[in-house]
Write an enzyme that holds these catalytic residues in place. Sequence first.
Site, PDB file in Angstrom:
ATOM      1  N   LYS A 421       0.831  -1.200   0.000  1.00 39.16           N
ATOM      2  CA  LYS A 421       0.000   0.000   0.000  1.00 39.16           C
ATOM      3  C   LYS A 421       0.876   1.264   0.000  1.00 39.16           C
ATOM      4  O   LYS A 421       0.577   2.234  -0.707  1.00 39.16           O
ATOM      5  CB  LYS A 421      -0.965  -0.016   1.192  1.00 39.16           C
ATOM      6  N   HIS A 464     -14.135   2.936   3.142  1.00 42.10           N
ATOM      7  CA  HIS A 464     -14.248   1.485   3.323  1.00 42.10           C
ATOM      8  C   HIS A 464     -15.579   0.974   2.775  1.00 42.10           C
ATOM      9  O   HIS A 464     -16.643   1.276   3.312  1.00 42.10           O
ATOM     10  CB  HIS A 464     -14.114   1.163   4.823  1.00 42.10           C
TER      11      HIS A 464
HETATM   12  P1  NAD Z   1      -7.976  -8.834  -4.226  1.00 43.74           P
HETATM   13  O1  NAD Z   1      -6.856  -9.707  -3.887  1.00 43.74           O
HETATM   14  O2  NAD Z   1      -9.177  -9.414  -4.887  1.00 43.74           O
HETATM   15  O3  NAD Z   1      -7.490  -7.617  -5.121  1.00 43.74           O
HETATM   16  C1  NAD Z   1      -6.284  -6.942  -4.933  1.00 43.74           C
HETATM   17  C2  NAD Z   1      -5.792  -6.513  -6.289  1.00 43.74           C
HETATM   18  O4  NAD Z   1      -4.718  -5.620  -6.119  1.00 43.74           O
HETATM   19  C3  NAD Z   1      -5.291  -7.666  -7.154  1.00 43.74           C
HETATM   20  O5  NAD Z   1      -5.942  -7.642  -8.399  1.00 43.74           O
HETATM   21  C4  NAD Z   1      -3.800  -7.396  -7.280  1.00 43.74           C
HETATM   22  O6  NAD Z   1      -3.266  -7.822  -8.521  1.00 43.74           O
HETATM   23  C5  NAD Z   1      -3.767  -5.902  -7.138  1.00 43.74           C
HETATM   24  N1  NAD Z   1      -2.461  -5.398  -6.747  1.00 43.74           N
HETATM   25  C6  NAD Z   1      -1.613  -5.906  -5.826  1.00 43.74           C
HETATM   26  N2  NAD Z   1      -0.503  -5.169  -5.758  1.00 43.74           N
HETATM   27  C7  NAD Z   1      -0.615  -4.177  -6.663  1.00 43.74           C
HETATM   28  C8  NAD Z   1       0.202  -3.095  -7.061  1.00 43.74           C
HETATM   29  N3  NAD Z   1       1.409  -2.886  -6.514  1.00 43.74           N
HETATM   30  N4  NAD Z   1      -0.256  -2.267  -8.012  1.00 43.74           N
HETATM   31  C9  NAD Z   1      -1.457  -2.463  -8.573  1.00 43.74           C
HETATM   32  N5  NAD Z   1      -2.277  -3.484  -8.238  1.00 43.74           N
HETATM   33  C10 NAD Z   1      -1.860  -4.319  -7.290  1.00 43.74           C
HETATM   34  O7  NAD Z   1      -8.405  -8.130  -2.840  1.00 43.74           O
HETATM   35  P2  NAD Z   1      -9.746  -7.416  -2.466  1.00 43.74           P
HETATM   36  O8  NAD Z   1     -10.631  -8.375  -1.756  1.00 43.74           O
HETATM   37  O9  NAD Z   1     -10.279  -6.681  -3.633  1.00 43.74           O
HETATM   38  O10 NAD Z   1      -9.258  -6.384  -1.361  1.00 43.74           O
HETATM   39  C11 NAD Z   1      -8.567  -5.213  -1.695  1.00 43.74           C
HETATM   40  C12 NAD Z   1      -8.557  -4.272  -0.505  1.00 43.74           C
HETATM   41  O11 NAD Z   1      -9.890  -4.021  -0.081  1.00 43.74           O
HETATM   42  C13 NAD Z   1      -7.841  -4.817   0.715  1.00 43.74           C
HETATM   43  O12 NAD Z   1      -7.211  -3.752   1.367  1.00 43.74           O
HETATM   44  C14 NAD Z   1      -8.966  -5.364   1.571  1.00 43.74           C
HETATM   45  O13 NAD Z   1      -8.658  -5.384   2.925  1.00 43.74           O
HETATM   46  C15 NAD Z   1     -10.035  -4.343   1.288  1.00 43.74           C
HETATM   47  N6  NAD Z   1     -11.415  -4.796   1.530  1.00 43.74           N
HETATM   48  C16 NAD Z   1     -11.814  -6.043   1.157  1.00 43.74           C
HETATM   49  C17 NAD Z   1     -13.117  -6.441   1.387  1.00 43.74           C
HETATM   50  C18 NAD Z   1     -13.591  -7.802   0.964  1.00 43.74           C
HETATM   51  O14 NAD Z   1     -14.684  -8.210   1.373  1.00 43.74           O
HETATM   52  N7  NAD Z   1     -12.840  -8.531   0.171  1.00 43.74           N
HETATM   53  C19 NAD Z   1     -14.022  -5.552   1.964  1.00 43.74           C
HETATM   54  C20 NAD Z   1     -13.590  -4.271   2.310  1.00 43.74           C
HETATM   55  C21 NAD Z   1     -12.286  -3.904   2.085  1.00 43.74           C
END
Ligand code: NAD
Length: 731
Positions: A421, A464
């Site tokens: 991040k 969020h």
């Molecule tokens: P995910 O793994 O589905 O997606 C993450 C994406 O980020 C992937 O496509 C990955 O390739 C990309 N990524 C990683 N490193 C990168 C970089 N350096 N540059 C560009 N892209 C990059 O995860 P998610 O479930 O979508 O979660 C993402 C965020 O949202 C996390 O912080 C998570 O805590 C938060 N979140 C998730 C949920 C949930 O229910 N899944 C709910 C609220 C918040």
Amino acid sequence: MADFHYSVDGDGVATITWDVPGKSMNVMSFDGLKALGAHIDDALADEAVKGVIITSGKPDFAGGMDLNVLAEMGKAGGDNPAQSIFDGIMDTHHLFRRIERAGMDPKTLKGGKPIVAALPGTAMGIGLELPLACHYIIAADNPKAKIGLPEILVGLFPGGGGTIRLAFKLGAMAAAPFLLEGKAQAPKKMKAAGVIDEVVAPDQLLARAKEWVLNATDADLVKPWDAKGYKVPGGAPYHPAGFPTFVGASVMVNANTWGVYPAAKALLSAVYEGLQVPFDTALKIEARYFTKLIMDPRSGAMVRSLFVNKQALEKGANRPDVPDERVSKVGVLGAGMMGAGIAYVSANAGMDVVLIDASQEAADKGKAYSTGILDKGMKRGRVTEEKKAEVLGRINATTDYAALEGCDLIIEAVFEDMGVKAEVTKKAEAVIPETAIYASNTSTLPITELAKASARPEQFIGIHFFSPVDKMLLVEIIKGAQTGDRAVAKALDYVRQIRKTPIVVNDARFFYANRCIIPYINEGMRLVREGTTPALVDNAARLLGFPVGPLQLVDETSLDLGAKIAKATKAGMGDAYQDDDVDEVVFWMVEQGRLGRKANAGFFDYDEKGKRQGYWKGLGDRFSPRNEQPELEEVKNRLILPQVLEAVRALEEGVLEDIREGDVGAILGWGFAPWSGGPFGWIDIKGAANVVALCDDLEARFGPRYKAPQMLRDMAARGDTFYGAAAGQAA
Ligand code: NAD
């Protein structure tokens, strides 16, 4: 200026135009009802008037009743609010009945003046109840317009005669989706359903209404229920054909409400009893049930949270006083599950979106998520080819950070990892304008910590989302220690653009919603560990009004995620960690490969299509069910109290700043018993002293997690309620 205008043309057709000054949508108020009544009386008394058109001076007809009217009615009654509410409702019935009878001779039913409702657009709630009392309803062919009676969705039912009129008009069975589900539809569909009479081209609306008035006969004015020998379609309750309807409806209402929502049951009772008596008596029955409902604290709580406070938050009740911060170009970092959803809702709201991922393939896959949703919408006839092209045209899926140039908001949704991040924060900030606001969608990492990677921490904030982004209505906005007002305003303006409901909270572990959900899930696990049957655990939650029980919920969110969060939390909290007993269940489930729905195996068994097949029998091998199961009430208390207490602690610690946000956020975020209005509403209904007594009992038997927060004890000692205290402070 009045809410209704009155004019009579050269052909003797009077037009009553509803046009509430200073509002984009008409809503009915006390004064509005009075003004409408006076114009109706004028028209009926004036011999030169042949008939009446009731229409609107706005693009829509009306959005409904100003719900504050009901509160005012109650207050006006002093120590007998029920009588005052009942009398107020009966006054409305009398007015609508005057419209319906329109001066006709009560015996011959002749000599009345035709009254037509001409609806240019949306007509909801009393905006449909009034037309239903007219002799004919014509609507402009406006596919965007919605016509319906949505009261049930905020915990009420149509109490302006709409319940009885629609049930008499369509029969109980056909009226059910409109009354019990609040189904609202475009004019053509409402015509097909028999709710309205005619749909015409928008520019023909008034001409056609006038033509109808001038050609109406005496017979056209007699409502079926006023004609001799009227039989309700589908049969009255004791008719052999009607009887099964009510058995079925009763089952349906109880299956859907689990007995906790008073409105659906009251509505069904009003229809059941109303259909057995003459129409005027039926209206009186509707008024009695409606009054009873309004007096039920659950209705007040639901209206307060789901209508009044939800709207206030959406309109920016807690927005800092800074100029318009609407977003035009948003950069979404990470095109995974969340980023893809965020890109869709943003593009759908008209923003340009740059969707970035580490590989072009991942970025494209994220964009394809929007294609999937739009395709589904097209299949359902809700999305046109042009709309699809337009929305997709706004999403630029790329790996190139340079494309972020000109973005006024960044929403980061990359992996939940501090290092990753921080890296994308730096990369993005090198390109975006200095004024841009940067938001993280993290669910567990502190915003204040993440902001350390930013050169502009006052422009750094948490936005969020909940999953799935396109369906969930709540967005939690998190202020870090240094977050400034403009960042908050930007986040709020953005949430408003995507038409979701925001709450603004301060930075603390798990923010607000997850902080309260986790104890709910954990208590479900503890109950299982003690040998409570899974069905009792989940059903107790359903009987509290939760949409899903804790075990079903953890199957949906996945047990390995639970294990991951537990490990991180334990590492963060050290000795203060108190959930080792919960982890025993979670880690064992993970070891067994019972990860939840995604593995087709969790607390439930699933078939190959992912459909739940009942609870997994293997659980009993490890946590064998006790012979003597706990009382239902105790299980309910054990499930709801940990969430409620966590909400109070969040308020006590200043994570929450406004109980309205705590309540609205709880209902929209995790389905907290909507009938209660939210955790703070629940305490008010139960009484703080009773809740404290419950805490003391459970603390003695189950441990310190039930300890009543001092704020609650103080409130109990003062005999205060949360909303009473809030009103006191506001005053
Ligand atoms: P995910 O793994 O589905 O997606 C993450 C994406 O980020 C992937 O496509 C990955 O390739 C990309 N990524 C990683 N490193 C990168 C970089 N350096 N540059 C560009 N892209 C990059 O995860 P998610 O479930 O979508 O979660 C993402 C965020 O949202 C996390 O912080 C998570 O805590 C938060 N979140 C998730 C949920 C949930 O229910 N899944 C709910 C609220 C918040």
